[in-house]
Structure formats: C-alpha cells, structure tokens
Design a protein around this motif. Structure first.
Motif, PDB file in Angstrom:
ATOM      1  N   LEU A  50       0.824  -1.209   0.000  1.00  0.00           N
ATOM      2  CA  LEU A  50       0.000   0.000   0.000  1.00  0.00           C
ATOM      3  C   LEU A  50       0.857   1.258   0.000  1.00  0.00           C
ATOM      4  O   LEU A  50       0.501   2.263  -0.630  1.00  0.00           O
ATOM      5  N   VAL A  51       1.982   1.223   0.717  1.00  0.00           N
ATOM      6  CA  VAL A  51       2.884   2.386   0.743  1.00  0.00           C
ATOM      7  C   VAL A  51       3.392   2.681  -0.660  1.00  0.00           C
ATOM      8  O   VAL A  51       3.382   3.841  -1.113  1.00  0.00           O
ATOM      9  N   LEU A  52       3.838   1.645  -1.369  1.00  0.00           N
ATOM     10  CA  LEU A  52       4.335   1.868  -2.729  1.00  0.00           C
ATOM     11  C   LEU A  52       3.199   2.303  -3.655  1.00  0.00           C
ATOM     12  O   LEU A  52       3.389   3.164  -4.524  1.00  0.00           O
ATOM     13  N   ALA A  53       2.005   1.739  -3.468  1.00  0.00           N
ATOM     14  CA  ALA A  53       0.851   2.149  -4.276  1.00  0.00           C
ATOM     15  C   ALA A  53       0.548   3.626  -4.078  1.00  0.00           C
ATOM     16  O   ALA A  53       0.241   4.350  -5.033  1.00  0.00           O
ATOM     17  N   MET A  54       0.642   4.106  -2.832  1.00  0.00           N
ATOM     18  CA  MET A  54       0.363   5.512  -2.565  1.00  0.00           C
ATOM     19  C   MET A  54       1.474   6.427  -3.076  1.00  0.00           C
ATOM     20  O   MET A  54       1.208   7.567  -3.468  1.00  0.00           O
ATOM     21  N   ALA A  55       2.707   5.937  -3.093  1.00  0.00           N
ATOM     22  CA  ALA A  55       3.793   6.719  -3.701  1.00  0.00           C
ATOM     23  C   ALA A  55       3.522   6.890  -5.191  1.00  0.00           C
ATOM     24  O   ALA A  55       3.731   7.973  -5.757  1.00  0.00           O
ATOM     25  N   VAL A  56       3.035   5.818  -5.834  1.00  0.00           N
ATOM     26  CA  VAL A  56       2.668   5.912  -7.253  1.00  0.00           C
ATOM     27  C   VAL A  56       1.495   6.872  -7.438  1.00  0.00           C
ATOM     28  O   VAL A  56       1.479   7.678  -8.377  1.00  0.00           O
ATOM     29  N   MET A  57       0.522   6.827  -6.530  1.00  0.00           N
ATOM     30  CA  MET A  57      -0.622   7.735  -6.632  1.00  0.00           C
ATOM     31  C   MET A  57      -0.185   9.193  -6.513  1.00  0.00           C
ATOM     32  O   MET A  57      -0.721  10.068  -7.209  1.00  0.00           O
ATOM     33  N   GLY A  58       0.797   9.457  -5.650  1.00  0.00           N
ATOM     34  CA  GLY A  58       1.315  10.819  -5.535  1.00  0.00           C
ATOM     35  C   GLY A  58       1.899  11.317  -6.838  1.00  0.00           C
ATOM     36  O   GLY A  58       1.754  12.493  -7.197  1.00  0.00           O
ATOM     37  N   PHE A  59       2.554  10.425  -7.586  1.00  0.00           N
ATOM     38  CA  PHE A  59       3.071  10.777  -8.911  1.00  0.00           C
ATOM     39  C   PHE A  59       1.950  10.944  -9.919  1.00  0.00           C
ATOM     40  O   PHE A  59       1.981  11.845 -10.773  1.00  0.00           O
ATOM     41  N   LEU A  60       0.919  10.099  -9.825  1.00  0.00           N
ATOM     42  CA  LEU A  60      -0.174  10.153 -10.790  1.00  0.00           C
ATOM     43  C   LEU A  60      -0.959  11.459 -10.725  1.00  0.00           C
ATOM     44  O   LEU A  60      -1.649  11.811 -11.682  1.00  0.00           O
ATOM     45  N   VAL A  61      -0.877  12.163  -9.610  1.00  0.00           N
ATOM     46  CA  VAL A  61      -1.519  13.480  -9.524  1.00  0.00           C
ATOM     47  C   VAL A  61      -1.051  14.362 -10.670  1.00  0.00           C
ATOM     48  O   VAL A  61      -1.811  15.182 -11.203  1.00  0.00           O
ATOM     49  N   TYR A  62       0.192  14.188 -11.101  1.00  0.00           N
ATOM     50  CA  TYR A  62       0.779  15.019 -12.161  1.00  0.00           C
ATOM     51  C   TYR A  62       0.878  14.290 -13.499  1.00  0.00           C
ATOM     52  O   TYR A  62       1.196  14.912 -14.509  1.00  0.00           O
ATOM     53  N   ASN A  63       0.614  12.989 -13.502  1.00  0.00           N
ATOM     54  CA  ASN A  63       0.808  12.207 -14.718  1.00  0.00           C
ATOM     55  C   ASN A  63      -0.497  11.756 -15.364  1.00  0.00           C
ATOM     56  O   ASN A  63      -0.543  11.501 -16.567  1.00  0.00           O
ATOM     57  N   LEU A  64      -1.553  11.660 -14.570  1.00  0.00           N
ATOM     58  CA  LEU A  64      -2.832  11.154 -15.072  1.00  0.00           C
ATOM     59  C   LEU A  64      -3.702  12.306 -15.554  1.00  0.00           C
ATOM     60  O   LEU A  64      -3.852  13.315 -14.862  1.00  0.00           O
ATOM     61  N   GLN A  65      -4.263  12.165 -16.749  1.00  0.00           N
ATOM     62  CA  GLN A  65      -5.171  13.187 -17.252  1.00  0.00           C
ATOM     63  C   GLN A  65      -6.461  13.198 -16.433  1.00  0.00           C
ATOM     64  O   GLN A  65      -6.944  12.153 -15.999  1.00  0.00           O
ATOM     65  N   SER A  66      -7.009  14.389 -16.227  1.00  0.00           N
ATOM     66  CA  SER A  66      -8.225  14.548 -15.433  1.00  0.00           C
ATOM     67  C   SER A  66      -8.963  15.781 -15.936  1.00  0.00           C
ATOM     68  O   SER A  66      -8.453  16.524 -16.791  1.00  0.00           O
ATOM     69  N   PRO A  67     -10.174  16.028 -15.421  1.00  0.00           N
ATOM     70  CA  PRO A  67     -10.888  17.252 -15.823  1.00  0.00           C
ATOM     71  C   PRO A  67     -10.100  18.524 -15.499  1.00  0.00           C
ATOM     72  O   PRO A  67     -10.358  19.574 -16.086  1.00  0.00           O
ATOM     73  N   PHE A  68      -9.142  18.423 -14.574  1.00  0.00           N
ATOM     74  CA  PHE A  68      -8.355  19.593 -14.174  1.00  0.00           C
ATOM     75  C   PHE A  68      -6.992  19.633 -14.842  1.00  0.00           C
ATOM     76  O   PHE A  68      -6.256  20.596 -14.686  1.00  0.00           O
ATOM     77  N   ARG A  69      -6.633  18.573 -15.586  1.00  0.00           N
ATOM     78  CA  ARG A  69      -5.314  18.499 -16.206  1.00  0.00           C
ATOM     79  C   ARG A  69      -5.428  17.760 -17.537  1.00  0.00           C
ATOM     80  O   ARG A  69      -5.738  16.573 -17.575  1.00  0.00           O
ATOM     81  N   ASN A  70      -5.200  18.473 -18.642  1.00  0.00           N
ATOM     82  CA  ASN A  70      -5.369  17.879 -19.968  1.00  0.00           C
ATOM     83  C   ASN A  70      -4.179  17.038 -20.411  1.00  0.00           C
ATOM     84  O   ASN A  70      -4.296  16.215 -21.313  1.00  0.00           O
ATOM     85  N   ARG A  71      -3.028  17.265 -19.806  1.00  0.00           N
ATOM     86  CA  ARG A  71      -1.839  16.504 -20.175  1.00  0.00           C
ATOM     87  C   ARG A  71      -0.924  16.349 -18.970  1.00  0.00           C
ATOM     88  O   ARG A  71      -0.994  17.121 -18.017  1.00  0.00           O
ATOM     89  N   ALA A  72      -0.065  15.350 -19.026  1.00  0.00           N
ATOM     90  CA  ALA A  72       0.855  15.086 -17.927  1.00  0.00           C
ATOM     91  C   ALA A  72       1.907  16.179 -17.826  1.00  0.00           C
ATOM     92  O   ALA A  72       2.395  16.684 -18.846  1.00  0.00           O
ATOM     93  N   THR A  73       2.262  16.541 -16.601  1.00  0.00           N
ATOM     94  CA  THR A  73       3.332  17.509 -16.368  1.00  0.00           C
ATOM     95  C   THR A  73       4.589  16.841 -15.823  1.00  0.00           C
ATOM     96  O   THR A  73       5.568  17.517 -15.519  1.00  0.00           O
TER      97      THR A  73
END
Length: 362
Positions: free
Chosen positions: A194-217
C-alpha cells in the motif's frame, strides 16, 4: 505505536512526499537535462520532466523510515529498485544501449533469488489434481529470473500514455495487498504494498489526465517503469512463495495478466515479422484502442479496468476454490485470443473506424 496507525502514517507519508517531490524536482530536472522531448513516437507537448521514478522511490524510502525494522526482510527489494532507478536515470539522460539495461535487470533478478531466497518453485495444479503441483526443480532459478525480467519490461513497454503504467502498477499493488491481507500475510507485506501504491498515486496526480489536467506535467521515465516493474514482480513472487501461503501461482498470474499478455503478444508479433523483440513500435494494447477512435483518457481507463477485472477474477477464483486448471485454461485462452486480435488488429481498427464514420453521418 499501534501497527494500524503506523501503517496509516506510512501510507499517507508516501503519498504526500511523492506529491511534493514531483514539482520540487522539476527545476533540477530541467537543469540536468532530465526531460523527455517530443518525437515521432512521443507526441506530448514540450519538455516534460522525468522525475516520477525518483520521486516515487524517495517517497517509498521516506515512508519506510517510520519502521526501520522492516528494511532487513525487504533489502533485496530496495537494492534492486535502487539499481534499476539508477540505470533508468542514466538511460533517460544518455540513452544507453538496451543490452546494458537487460544486464541490469538480470542482475537484480538474480540478486533477488540468492539474497532473499525468493523463487518460483512450482506452478500449481494447472493441469489438474491428478498430476499435482507442477514443480520446476533445477529450472526454478532461471524461470524466476526470466519472469522478473519479463514483468520489468512489461511495465517499461506499457509506459506509453499519460497515467497508464503508473495506474497499472498502483492497481496491481492494491490487489497484491488485498490478496496478502485475505491470506493472512505479515502486516509488513500488506503495508509495504500500500505504501508503494500511494507513492505511485502521488506521482499520478501530475501524470494522469483529469478534468483539471489535460496533459501530464511529469513522466516516470525508464527509471520509474523499470523500478516499478521490479517491485511488482518481487512482491508478487513473495505473495505466493511464503511458507504459509495459500495463494496459488495462477492467482498471481491473473493479477499480472494484462501487462503480461500485452508484452507476450507484441514480442511474438515482432519475432514473427523478423524484428528484434526490443524494437519499439505502436502495436501495444493501448495503441490499438487509441486507433479504434478512443481518447487517451478513455483508453487508459479501459486498460485500468481490464487490470482490475483480471485481478478480481484471480482473487475470486482463489477464494471460491475454482480449479486451478480452469483458471489456467481461461487465462491461456485470453492470451491466445489477444494474440489473434493483434495479428488482425488492422481489420479491427478498420471496422471500428467505419462504425464511427457511420455514426457521424446519421
């Protein structure tokens, strides 16, 4: 400190540190030249920092500092991740030869076997109860090394769309944590997943496209994809090879089914066409879905959904005591079916595009 509270602190810390480090490393990455440039295969806009792998690793280590006693049993995991992170960073900076990366992958996989004793000794009852578990005997070490290298490259090759490889890794880690918890694994195993999964999730905040982000930064780069692939392989083998484990190897195979099927099919396609198995192309599952007219965001969602469905089937089949030969047969059929689809992908894409054109004319 109560173990549950401690685990919650570690999980939260991993996410927070990763989410903070990705933008913090943006400036240094640009100064060092650790950025990804657009080309004929990479269609992003501008120079994108390749800071995801480093941010995830540092966040993972920072969270583990909460309980130093856990470092010993997972030392080969941490060393292997560090080696592949370093090799990946060198590749992201200087574009090193594929053979050197392969040698590093074999090295860390071998280290995993001999330093931690983790190896795949048997394949379970995949051919029925009459034959019993299929043991590997003297082939267990080379088979384990090959499996680890296979999964590392499966993640490396899946890193083709914003959020794709990171999401695949995050969901598989969560499924591993769930399977470990259901099987009564050590709390350290579940929490580390779970710790490693959450570290990946922290990165995905900037890598995953969302309604607030059209492209990865930010991208994870080869450093992140190889490191994450190794970690998933290490934890997957550890789940099934524990002394008290009741999770059959075929369940672990179902957790890894989507990335494994994709790389196996693509590699076979390249070999049949007389090309190097390491040669880059645009024939992966996500490329096919994209060419069928789906957006990047929906393509990523479909692949992530497939990962969750496959993992859910594997865990459900194990908990409901479905025959291992049945789970193996279905998985093998899916792999064979996907290979046929890949061979005829051009027909599938033409059919899909014709349907889209008809819908637009109605």
């Amino acid at each position: 400190m109560n173990l549950t509270i401690q685990g919650g602190v570690m999980v939260g810390m991993a996410f927070a540190v990763a989410a903070g480090l990705v933008p913090a490393l943006k400036g240094p990455a640009r100064r060092w030249g650790l950025v990804d440039h657009p080309c004929h295969r990479k269609r992003h806009h501008g120079q994108v920092p390749l800071t995801g792998g480093l941010a995830m690793f540092l966040a993972f280590i920072a969270a583990l500092m909460v309980n130093l006693s856990w470092l010993g049993p997972y030392l080969s995991l941490l060393v292997g991740m560090a080696v592949l992170l370093t090799v990946g960073l060198l590749d992201d900076l200087f574009d090193i030869r594929a053979m050197y990366k392969l040698m590093a992958q074999v090295l860390v996989a071998t280290l995993m076997v001999y330093a931690s004793g983790l190896e795949v000794n048997q394949l379970g009852r995949i051919f029925g109860l009459e034959l019993g578990p299929i043991g590997l005997g003297p082939l267990s070490v080379p088979f384990t090394v090959a499996c680890v290298v296979f999964i590392i490259n499966a993640f490396n090759m899946s890193d083709g769309l914003d959020g794709l490889a990171g999401g695949i890794g995050m969901y598989i880690l969560m499924l591993l944590a769930l399977a470990g918890w259901l099987d009564g694994a050590e709390p350290s195993y579940v929490i580390i997943c779970l710790v490693l999964a959450m570290a990946v999730m922290g990165f995905l905040v900037y890598n995953l496209q969302s309604p607030f982000r059209n492209r990865a930064t930010a991208f994870m780069g080869d450093a992140g994809s190889m490191m994450l692939g190794f970690a998933v392989a290490w934890l997957a083998i550890a789940l099934a090879e524990r002394d008290t484990a009741s999770v059959p190897p075929i369940t672990v195979a179902w957790l890894l089914l989507v990335p494994a099927t994709d790389i196996l099919a693509v590699t076979l396609r390249r070999v049949l066409r007389g090309r190097s198995p390491m040669a880059a192309d645009r024939a992966h599952l996500h490329h096919i879905i994209l060419r069928c007219g789906f957006s990047v965001r929906n393509t990523v969602r479909l692949v992530h959904l497939a990962v969750l469905i496959a993992g859910g089937i594997g865990i459900l089949g194990w908990r409901l005591a479905w025959p291992e030969w049945l789970l193996f047969g279905v998985a093998a059929s899916i792999m064979a079916g996907y290979m046929l689809v890949l061979i005829n992908a051009h027909r599938l894409m033409r059919w899909r595009l014709r349907r889209l054109r008809r819908q637009k004319t109605i």
